[in-house]
Design an enzyme around this catalytic site. Structure first.
Site, mmCIF file in Angstrom:
data_model
loop_
_atom_site.group_PDB
_atom_site.id
_atom_site.type_symbol
_atom_site.label_atom_id
_atom_site.label_comp_id
_atom_site.label_asym_id
_atom_site.label_seq_id
_atom_site.Cartn_x
_atom_site.Cartn_y
_atom_site.Cartn_z
ATOM 1 N N ARG A 54 9.705 -10.765 0.377
ATOM 2 C CA ARG A 54 8.258 -10.552 0.128
ATOM 3 C C ARG A 54 7.957 -10.956 -1.139
ATOM 4 O O ARG A 54 6.873 -11.451 -1.522
ATOM 5 C CB ARG A 54 7.838 -8.960 0.393
ATOM 6 N N LYS A 153 1.615 -9.193 -3.228
ATOM 7 C CA LYS A 153 1.777 -8.088 -3.855
ATOM 8 C C LYS A 153 1.560 -8.326 -5.250
ATOM 9 O O LYS A 153 2.596 -8.638 -6.362
ATOM 10 C CB LYS A 153 3.091 -7.152 -3.665
ATOM 11 N N GLU A 186 -6.184 -0.356 4.716
ATOM 12 C CA GLU A 186 -5.021 0.518 4.264
ATOM 13 C C GLU A 186 -5.695 1.325 3.317
ATOM 14 O O GLU A 186 -6.803 1.277 3.070
ATOM 15 C CB GLU A 186 -3.963 -0.357 3.891
HETATM 16 N N1 PXG Z 1 -0.245 -1.247 0.791
HETATM 17 C C1 PXG Z 1 -0.437 -1.544 -0.456
HETATM 18 C C2 PXG Z 1 -1.759 -1.910 -1.078
HETATM 19 C C3 PXG Z 1 0.593 -1.172 -1.397
HETATM 20 O O1 PXG Z 1 0.599 -1.255 -2.715
HETATM 21 C C4 PXG Z 1 2.040 -0.531 0.660
HETATM 22 C C5 PXG Z 1 0.614 -0.878 1.345
HETATM 23 C C6 PXG Z 1 3.063 0.043 1.099
HETATM 24 O O2 PXG Z 1 4.250 -1.140 1.232
HETATM 25 P P1 PXG Z 1 5.672 -0.814 1.324
HETATM 26 O O3 PXG Z 1 6.530 -2.127 1.135
HETATM 27 O O4 PXG Z 1 6.001 0.153 -0.061
HETATM 28 O O5 PXG Z 1 6.162 0.093 2.420
HETATM 29 C C7 PXG Z 1 1.845 -0.713 -0.793
HETATM 30 C C8 PXG Z 1 3.117 -0.297 -1.641
HETATM 31 C C9 PXG Z 1 3.311 2.976 -6.915
HETATM 32 C C10 PXG Z 1 3.707 2.174 -5.723
HETATM 33 O O6 PXG Z 1 3.917 2.631 -7.914
HETATM 34 C C11 PXG Z 1 2.948 1.487 -4.799
HETATM 35 C C12 PXG Z 1 3.546 0.729 -3.680
HETATM 36 C C13 PXG Z 1 4.801 0.998 -3.555
HETATM 37 C C14 PXG Z 1 5.710 1.607 -4.486
HETATM 38 C C15 PXG Z 1 5.068 2.198 -5.604
HETATM 39 O O7 PXG Z 1 2.214 3.166 -6.984
HETATM 40 N N2 PXG Z 1 2.732 0.302 -2.871
#
Ligand code: PXG
Length: 287
Positions: A54, A153, A186
């Site tokens: 990703r 991301k 989301e």
């Molecule tokens: N949507 C958004 C906008 C995100 O930033 C997810 C969904 C979930 O994706 P994953 O691949 O993690 O299942 C994310 C992920 C933090 C932090 O430090 C944020 C995320 C992941 C890890 C840490 O706030 N966001």
């Protein structure tokens, strides 16, 4: 006593206080860069290949060439986890455009910075996993896919931070974001699921969301448990009228939502399918 975190920057490890990059880096000046948030469970990195893939997709989208192969990146992450003796923790993998002149032009940068932080992550308090979250819908919508596409991301999280601030102002821990069509996209850092009449529903990628790695894992686990899964566009009506609702993400793992915009969801308690999928996810993560 916990050791001082060792931070990887471009192939070298630095103690946390010495881990520094240029203030001319376009990652800082313009949010020009990409990242991943990854978890370590029982000294194993959860779905590392998926996170690296990703990261590469995000980098390709913004035309950023990562000066390592994917295999070298995997090795760099694993080495940094090992150097930090991390059994359970969090990895923040960042690639910036690098230092450049003032001005947006990405051609005027050099040396993308590859940064790997291995540290601990603060989860929600245990009682929220037990009792579920109360969330509100933010007025700030998710990025339009023709702007900074939510599939990237990127280091540009300000839009989501604005939505998160709305949640905090309303006394909530999270906020639900709609897309430019008014559909559910989301939460600010998590994907959204609902359960309706035994079917697990979640917005499709083209609702303008990040394709969460936890989301994908939870959909696989539901299928294995013979719970029907559908990616389908959802509105706030669907959330309000759902039997159950939960969020998924690397940081939050699987956490129930029991109230949205002041309406209790289902009976206002953590639902059985949410509970089951959280248990299955934690088992998978720790296996
Ligand atoms: N949507 C958004 C906008 C995100 O930033 C997810 C969904 C979930 O994706 P994953 O691949 O993690 O299942 C994310 C992920 C933090 C932090 O430090 C944020 C995320 C992941 C890890 C840490 O706030 N966001």
């Amino acid at each position: 006593m916990a050791q001082t975190p060792k931070v990887y920057i471009n192939g070298k490890l630095f103690d946390k206080p010495d881990a520094k990059i240029s203030v001319y880096d376009h990652g800082l000046l313009y949010g020009d860069g990409v990242f991943e948030g990854i978890r370590v469970y029982s000294a194993k990195v959860f779905r590392l290949k998926e996170h690296v893939d990703r990261l590469w997709d995000s980098a390709r989208h913004i035309g950023l060439e990562i000066p390592l192969s994917r295999e070298q990146m995997v090795e760099a992450v694993l080495d940094t986890v090992k150097a930090n003796n991390k059994i359970d923790g969090y990895i923040r993998l960042i690639v910036t455009r690098g230092a450049g002149t003032l001005g947006l032009d990405p051609r005027k940068t050099s040396d993308p910075q590859i940064i790997i932080i291995v540290d601990d992550i603060t989860m929600y308090p245990a009682d929220l996993y037990e009792n579920g979250l109360d969330i509100v819908t933010a007025a700030t919508i998710r990025n339009h896919p023709n702007a900074t596409n939510p599939r990237i991301k990127s280091l540009n999280y300000l839009n989501n931070i604005l939505a998160k601030m709305e949640g905090i102002r309303a006394g909530c821990q999270e906020a639900l974001m709609l897309n430019h069509k008014g559909e559910v996209s989301e939460a600010t850092g998590d994907n959204v699921f609902i359960v309706k009449r035994g079917v697990l529903l979640t917005p499709p990628i083209d609702a303008g969301i990040l394709e969460g790695i936890t989301r994908n894992a939870v959909m696989e686990l539901a299928k294995q448990a013979s719970i029907p899964v559908k990616e389908q566009s959802l509105t706030r009506h669907d959330i309000y009228a759902a039997d159950e609702c939960f969020l998924t993400g690397t940081a939050a793992e699987v956490i129930a939502v029991v109230k949205c915009d002041g309406r209790p969801i289902g009976n206002g308690k953590v639902g059985p399918i949410t509970r089951q999928l959280r248990e299955r996810f934690m088992q998978l993560a720790r296996s």
